[in-house]
Scaffold this motif. Sequence first.
Motif, short mmCIF file in Angstrom:
data_model
loop_
_atom_site.label_atom_id
_atom_site.label_comp_id
_atom_site.label_asym_id
_atom_site.label_seq_id
_atom_site.Cartn_x
_atom_site.Cartn_y
_atom_site.Cartn_z
N SER A 26 1.07 -1.21 0.14
CA SER A 26 0.14 -0.02 -0.08
C SER A 26 0.86 1.05 0.13
N VAL A 27 0.25 2.33 -0.21
CA VAL A 27 1.01 3.58 -0.19
C VAL A 27 1.44 3.87 1.27
N ALA A 28 0.96 3.59 2.22
CA ALA A 28 1.61 3.87 3.54
C ALA A 28 2.83 2.65 3.83
N GLU A 29 2.60 1.55 3.28
CA GLU A 29 3.73 0.64 3.51
C GLU A 29 4.82 1.02 2.72
N LEU A 30 4.75 1.49 1.45
CA LEU A 30 5.54 2.36 0.67
C LEU A 30 6.29 3.45 1.42
N ASP A 31 5.49 4.18 2.03
CA ASP A 31 6.11 5.39 2.71
C ASP A 31 6.86 5.01 3.79
N SER A 32 6.68 4.05 4.56
CA SER A 32 7.26 3.49 5.77
C SER A 32 8.53 2.54 5.26
N ARG A 33 8.61 2.03 4.09
CA ARG A 33 9.70 1.59 3.50
C ARG A 33 10.76 2.43 3.05
N ILE A 34 10.21 3.56 2.76
CA ILE A 34 11.17 4.84 2.03
C ILE A 34 11.80 5.46 3.28
N ALA A 35 11.07 5.48 4.40
CA ALA A 35 11.44 6.17 5.54
C ALA A 35 12.63 5.06 6.03
N ALA A 36 12.33 3.88 6.23
CA ALA A 36 13.23 3.14 6.70
C ALA A 36 14.44 3.13 5.80
N LEU A 37 14.45 2.83 4.55
CA LEU A 37 15.68 2.73 3.71
C LEU A 37 16.27 4.12 3.74
N GLU A 38 15.86 5.42 3.89
CA GLU A 38 16.43 6.56 4.11
C GLU A 38 17.38 6.41 5.48
N GLY A 39 16.62 6.09 6.39
CA GLY A 39 17.47 5.89 7.81
C GLY A 39 18.60 5.07 7.68
N GLU A 40 18.37 3.96 6.83
CA GLU A 40 19.54 3.11 6.37
C GLU A 40 20.73 3.70 5.67
N ILE A 41 20.18 4.59 4.75
CA ILE A 41 21.34 5.45 3.80
C ILE A 41 21.96 6.32 4.85
N ALA A 42 21.39 7.03 5.73
CA ALA A 42 22.06 7.91 6.65
C ALA A 42 22.96 7.27 7.50
N ARG A 43 22.55 5.99 8.12
CA ARG A 43 23.42 5.10 8.97
C ARG A 43 24.71 4.73 8.24
N THR A 44 24.33 4.42 6.94
CA THR A 44 25.56 4.02 5.89
C THR A 44 26.52 4.86 5.74
N ARG A 45 25.95 6.26 5.47
CA ARG A 45 26.77 7.52 5.26
C ARG A 45 27.59 7.70 6.33
N ALA A 46 27.06 7.65 7.66
CA ALA A 46 27.82 8.11 8.77
C ALA A 46 28.83 7.00 9.04
N ALA A 47 28.60 5.72 8.71
CA ALA A 47 29.59 4.73 8.81
C ALA A 47 30.80 4.96 7.91
N ARG A 48 30.41 5.18 6.48
CA ARG A 48 31.48 5.66 5.68
C ARG A 48 32.11 6.87 6.04
N ASP A 49 31.56 7.80 6.72
CA ASP A 49 32.36 9.15 7.00
C ASP A 49 33.44 8.69 8.22
N ARG A 50 32.92 7.94 9.03
CA ARG A 50 33.82 7.42 10.35
C ARG A 50 34.96 6.99 9.79
#
Length: 64
Positions: A26-50
């Motif tokens: 559903s649209v809500a599930e896709l929005d939730s998935r996008i939010a989770a993936l954006e969080g994972e992208i931020a976490r991955t970028r922070a690990a790369r920066d470290r």
Amino acid sequence: MDLDDAPSRPNDALTELLRQDLDPFSVAELDSRIAALEGEIARTRAARDRSVNHRASADALFRR
């Protein structure tokens, strides 16, 4: 990212994620998935920066 660009490990989580059919979500599930993936992208970028900062610090230390 095309499936051809995916990591070569057959059971890699990213490969499975890329192959997942999104049509049943559903649209809500896709929005939730996008939010989770954006969080994972931020976490991955922070690990790369470290890693980059750690390497730069080590390089600076040993160049002296």
